[in-house]
Enzyme design. Structure first.
Site, short mmCIF file in Angstrom:
data_model
loop_
_atom_site.label_atom_id
_atom_site.label_comp_id
_atom_site.label_asym_id
_atom_site.label_seq_id
_atom_site.Cartn_x
_atom_site.Cartn_y
_atom_site.Cartn_z
NE ARG A 1 7.60 3.57 -2.52
CZ ARG A 1 7.79 3.51 -1.27
NH1 ARG A 1 8.79 3.27 -0.69
NH2 ARG A 1 6.67 3.63 -0.32
CB THR A 2 4.66 6.78 -8.13
OG1 THR A 2 4.60 5.36 -8.03
CG2 THR A 2 4.26 6.80 -9.90
CE LYS B 1 -11.33 26.52 -3.08
NZ LYS B 1 -10.95 27.37 -3.60
NE ARG C 1 -0.37 6.71 -7.78
CZ ARG C 1 0.56 5.91 -7.06
NH1 ARG C 1 0.61 5.98 -5.67
NH2 ARG C 1 1.57 5.26 -7.55
CG HIS D 1 1.59 1.59 -10.90
ND1 HIS D 1 2.15 2.70 -11.54
CD2 HIS D 1 2.09 1.81 -9.80
CE1 HIS D 1 2.95 3.51 -10.64
NE2 HIS D 1 2.80 2.98 -9.40
C1 NCD Z 1 1.94 0.90 -5.41
C2 NCD Z 1 1.00 1.75 -5.94
O1 NCD Z 1 0.67 2.95 -5.41
O2 NCD Z 1 0.24 1.11 -6.60
N1 NCD Z 1 3.09 1.67 -5.04
C3 NCD Z 1 3.63 2.38 -6.02
O3 NCD Z 1 3.32 2.97 -6.91
N2 NCD Z 1 5.30 2.08 -5.79
C4 NCD Z 1 1.65 -0.11 -4.83
C5 NCD Z 1 1.02 -0.05 -3.37
O4 NCD Z 1 0.51 1.16 -3.16
O5 NCD Z 1 0.85 -0.86 -2.39
#
Ligand code: NCD
Length: 313
Positions: free
Chosen positions: A55-56, A83, A105, A135
């Site tokens: 999603r993100t 690497k 991320r 987040h």
């Molecule tokens: C979350 C995350 O990656 O922190 N998901 C997200 O970004 N939609 C929550 C999760 O992984 O459970």
């Protein structure tokens, strides 16, 4: 607003409301046949993903593209990171390519802060999830979704967040942002899945899900994050589900107007029953839709906020 978005705590109440209001304006765009604005034409947004994401990552990509930015997607798998290349050398490479914003991320809490304040890159850094820490854009899209369903303001609204708080960056960012927006947050989790120091968070916590549900305007279920668990935090999946899962009976305890949320990905049958996830009070799919408008708003305000938000500029 700050140049970077690293934590929900970076946002004042005014900043947060500006993001949510801008997102609402930008959401109108999705109803048009051409879903694009020229606002970030000529700007480069790099999606730097060291951890898996559906999603993100897609959401940030769609958001940047709808604002006409050039988007470079980088995932650690298949790159020179495998690497042994360091975060620093990866960052210097992105800087050499002229990144105006880096959406990062990373599995390590604090990695986006390191990027933002190391001097390795000059652009804005947006935290898209760092370890078990924060987040912030997820919290913004969650607040946006709550505002739409709960009547404009979150002041005094009661939000219950349930499950694996210990490993959840979503929970921490939500608690911080919701407190800024005046909501009352309750965490519900087994004692083993509440972080040390939760007493200092601007929220309450309890182990009794049933009584928390009957007082909630929204309930947010968290995924049990097995990939981050290095020990046994509960006896069995069945036991967890029985005590802390949102099943049909518990769903019935919610007030009529309450909504059900989950950031995804879901463990259906564990923290949430399939019939609840798919019910008409669930806004889980809408959270994903709203994520694009909210991330557009964040990119717009961090990178291009002074230019008019109009077509043909
Ligand atoms: C979350 C995350 O990656 O922190 N998901 C997200 O970004 N939609 C929550 C999760 O992984 O459970």
């Amino acid at each position: 607003m700050n140049r970077h978005l690293l934590s929900a705590a970076d946002l004042t109440r005014d900043d947060a409301l500006r993001v949510l209001d801008t997102a609402e304006e930008l959401a109108q765009l999705s109803n048009r046949p051409i879903k694009k604005l020229p606002t970030l034409r000529g700007r480069t947004v790099v999606n730097l993903f060291f951890e898996d994401s559906t999603r993100t990552r897609i959401s940030f990509e769609a958001a940047a593209k709808r604002l006409s930015a050039d988007v470079i997607n980088f995932s650690a798998k298949g790159s020179s990171v495998s690497k042994g290349e360091s975060l620093k050398d990866t960052a210097l490479t992105l800087e050499a390519m002229g990144a105006d914003a880096v959406v990062v991320r990373h599995g390590s809490s604090g990695a986006p802060h390191r990027l933002a304040y190391s001097g390795w890159i000059r652009g804005s850094v947006l935290n898209a999830g760092d370890g078990t820490h924060e987040h912030p854009t997820q919290a913004l899209l969650d607040a946006y979704t709550m505002r739409r369903h709960l009547g404009g303001s979150l002041d005094g609204r009661r939000i219950t967040i349930v499950g694996d708080v210990l490993h959840s960056r979503v929970a921490r960012s939500n608690v911080l942002l919701l407190a800024t927006l005046g909501a009352e947050v309750s965490l519900v989790a087994p004692p083993t899945l509440l972080p040390v120091g939760v007493d200092g968070w601007p929220c309450e916590y309890t182990y009794d899900l049933d009584s928390a549900l009957s007082k909630s305007d929204a309930v947010m279920m968290l995924r049990v994050q097995r990939e981050r668990m290095k020990a046994a935090y509960f006896p069995s999946a069945r036991e967890y589900s029985r005590r802390y899962g949102l099943d049909a009976r518990r769903f019935g305890l919610l007030p009529e107007h309450a909504i059900v949320m989950h950031p995804g990905p879901m463990n259906r049958g564990m923290e949430i029953a399939a019939e609840v996830a798919d019910s008409d009070r669930s806004v889980i799919v809408e959270q994903v839709t709203n994520g694009v408008s909210v991330r557009m708003a964040v990119l717009y305000l961090l990178l291009g906020g002074r230019e008019p938000m109009e077509e043909g500029a």
